[in-house]
Scaffold this motif. Structure first.
Motif, short mmCIF file in Angstrom:
data_model
loop_
_atom_site.label_atom_id
_atom_site.label_comp_id
_atom_site.label_asym_id
_atom_site.label_seq_id
_atom_site.Cartn_x
_atom_site.Cartn_y
_atom_site.Cartn_z
N TYR A 1 -6.46 10.51 2.89
CA TYR A 1 -7.44 9.91 1.97
C TYR A 1 -8.76 10.63 2.18
CZ TYR A 1 -4.21 6.05 1.09
OH TYR A 1 -3.13 5.28 0.71
N GLY B 1 -7.56 9.03 7.25
CA GLY B 1 -8.61 8.42 6.43
C GLY B 1 -8.34 6.94 6.18
N ASP B 2 -9.30 6.30 5.49
CA ASP B 2 -9.20 4.88 5.17
C ASP B 2 -8.30 4.67 3.96
OD1 ASP B 2 -10.96 4.29 7.23
OD2 ASP B 2 -12.73 4.50 5.93
N VAL B 3 -7.36 3.75 4.09
CA VAL B 3 -6.42 3.47 3.00
C VAL B 3 -7.16 2.82 1.84
CG1 VAL B 3 -4.34 2.23 2.36
CG2 VAL B 3 -4.54 3.22 4.65
N LEU B 4 -6.93 3.35 0.64
CA LEU B 4 -7.60 2.83 -0.56
C LEU B 4 -6.59 2.13 -1.45
CD1 LEU B 4 -9.76 5.96 -1.49
CD2 LEU B 4 -10.48 3.94 -0.22
N THR C 1 0.84 -1.19 0.00
CA THR C 1 0.00 0.00 0.00
C THR C 1 0.88 1.24 0.00
OG1 THR C 1 -0.12 0.09 2.42
CG2 THR C 1 -1.78 -1.24 1.29
#
Length: 462
Positions: A368, A329-332, A305
């Motif tokens: 994110y 934030g949420d890892v994309l 990632t």
């Protein structure tokens, strides 16, 4: 003179009274009609019991027939092979209207009659006290309503008509029962199939998610192998060529410094500059050695990632800089090699800080957001954001010698992902480089290491 007489009924009507000859027949006919009316009333009572199920309706039909015929036993049964899904298959009622469901409790002659009905034997409608009418459905006989009557005379056609109405109503009820049972069986089967399909869909969704994760891990592993191969190649190139040239340059500077010392006072200024060049060459050799060592270190397979890649990049600069990484934030997951492009841009920014800003501390903030990914590199150095913005504009338009391509390289990598960069004053005191990449990500417009060798899912072979 003849005596006159009063006119009698025969004289007035011209018809003699039939009381002595036909009254008894009239009374019996009236009783039959009343009996038929009561039978019709029984049929109506039977019809309204349909909601209680077929057994209740069939028992009521049998009671109505028994009452109409003053029957000792009344049997209503289906022939074998007819309406196979209908239940019950037979109903028997005594003279007192009591239903008997146990076949073994029936008298022998009643069991014989029941067996004949089940076997489908064609028997006379009136025979030895038994009255038989067929139960018909769509013109075909499916069973028989039979009763052992106790009437003084055999039933008349009107009585048989009443029995046929009762028998046909029973046939319709049994057919409806069969359809209902078949419908319930289909409903249960459909519910079972639906439950199985739902479970399979859930299992398929889980397996699909697992396969996608495995596919991503395989893709990352393949990319990692390619990157490691490229890193090793670059390390060999740096060791075999660039480092040797820098060492040679250092040796040449040392020779020149010896010659400058022979010039005496006139060569003092030259000697000072040569000392600076010698120190720079030694620093360059040291940095090249560290870079070669870092390039030879194989990345772990778990680095897949963008935050993990940025941790790797930060770790390479830790000897010179205190680099901190913060993720919001949420890892994309990112498509293709976009995460590598962003990591390289951040690495270029950290190199610029280490080489030019005289900084000691750097904060890399990865955010994110709903519509974009934002990466900010802030330092506590001496850089000027206005100067860097102007320098980037010049690098975009002017042909430079390659020593000042850091900013334009960062800009090119981010622009190829559809993003942009900007320079701001950092709270730490130095410069904050802000990289903004919109979501969804655009694929790189130039083939990179991964993009060229692995290819994207949409690419087709010629």
């Amino acid at each position: 003179m003849t005596e006159s007489r009063s006119p009698d009924l025969a004289t007035l009507t011209g018809v003699r009274s039939g009381k002595r000859s036909f009254y008894r027949e009239y009374v019996r006919s009236d009783e039959r009609m009343q009996h038929a009316v009561r039978a019709m009333d029984s049929i109506s009572r039977a019809l309204v019991r349909t909601v209680e199920g077929p057994r209740a309706l069939l028992e009521e039909v049998a009671r109505a027939a028994a009452h109409h015929l003053d029957a000792e036993w009344t049997i209503l049964a289906l022939a074998d092979g007819r309406l196979q899904g209908a239940r019950p298959r037979f109903v028997t009622v005594t003279a007192h209207g009591v239903a008997e469901a146990d076949e073994q409790q029936l008298p022998a002659y009643v069991r014989r009659e029941l067996g004949a009905v089940r076997a489908g034997y064609a028997r006379p409608a009136l025979d030895s006290g038994w009255v038989r009418v067929p139960m018909t459905l769509e013109g075909e006989s499916v069973g028989t309503l039979t009763a052992l009557h106790r009437l003084p005379v055999d039933p008349e056609p009107g009585d048989l008509s009443v029995l046929r109405i009762l028998a046909n109503q029973a046939a319709v009820s049994l057919h409806t029962s069969q359809q209902y049972q078949a419908g319930m069986a289909l409903h249960r089967r459909a519910q079972q199939l639906y439950d199985e399909a739902t479970a399979q869909a859930q299992d398929l969704a889980v397996r699909t998610a697992e396969l996608r994760q495995v596919e991503q891990r395989l893709q990352v592993a393949h990319q990692r192998e390619l990157i490691d191969t490229e890193r090793h190649r670059i390390a060999r190139e740096l060791h075999d060529s660039v480092t040797q040239f820098v060492l040679s340059a250092g040796m040449a500077v040392e020779v020149a410094r010896g010659e400058a010392e022979q010039l005496g006072p006139e060569g003092a200024s030259i000697n000072a500059r040569l000392l600076t060049a010698k120190g720079l060459s030694q620093q360059a050799v040291e940095q090249l050695r560290r870079a070669i060592y870092a390039l030879h270190q194989t990345h772990g397979d778990t680095v897949s990632t963008l935050p993990e890649l940025l941790h790797e990049v930060a770790r390479h600069h830790n000897p010179q800089l205190d680099v901190q990484l913060r993720v919001e934030g949420d890892v994309l997951p990112l498509p293709n090699d976009a995460h590598h492009e962003i990591a390289r841009a951040v690495g270029e920014a950290l190199f610029n800080v280490a080489a030019h800003a005289r900084a000691t501390r750097v904060i890399v903030r990865l955010s994110y957001r709903g519509d974009e990914i934002r990466v900010a590199v802030a330092d506590d150095g001496e850089g000027d954001p206005t100067y860097l913005s102007r320098l980037l504009r010049l690098e975009r338009t002017a042909a430079t010698d390659g020593r000042h391509r850091g900013l334009v390289n960062i800009d090119a990598r981010i622009s190829e992902l559809g993003g942009s960069i900007a320079f701001r004053r950092a709270r730490l005191g130095g410069v904050r480089v802000v990289m903004r990449i919109p979501l969804p990500l655009a694929g790189p417009h130039r083939p990179g290491i991964i993009n060229g060798l692995v290819g994207s899912p949409d690419r087709r072979e010629p």
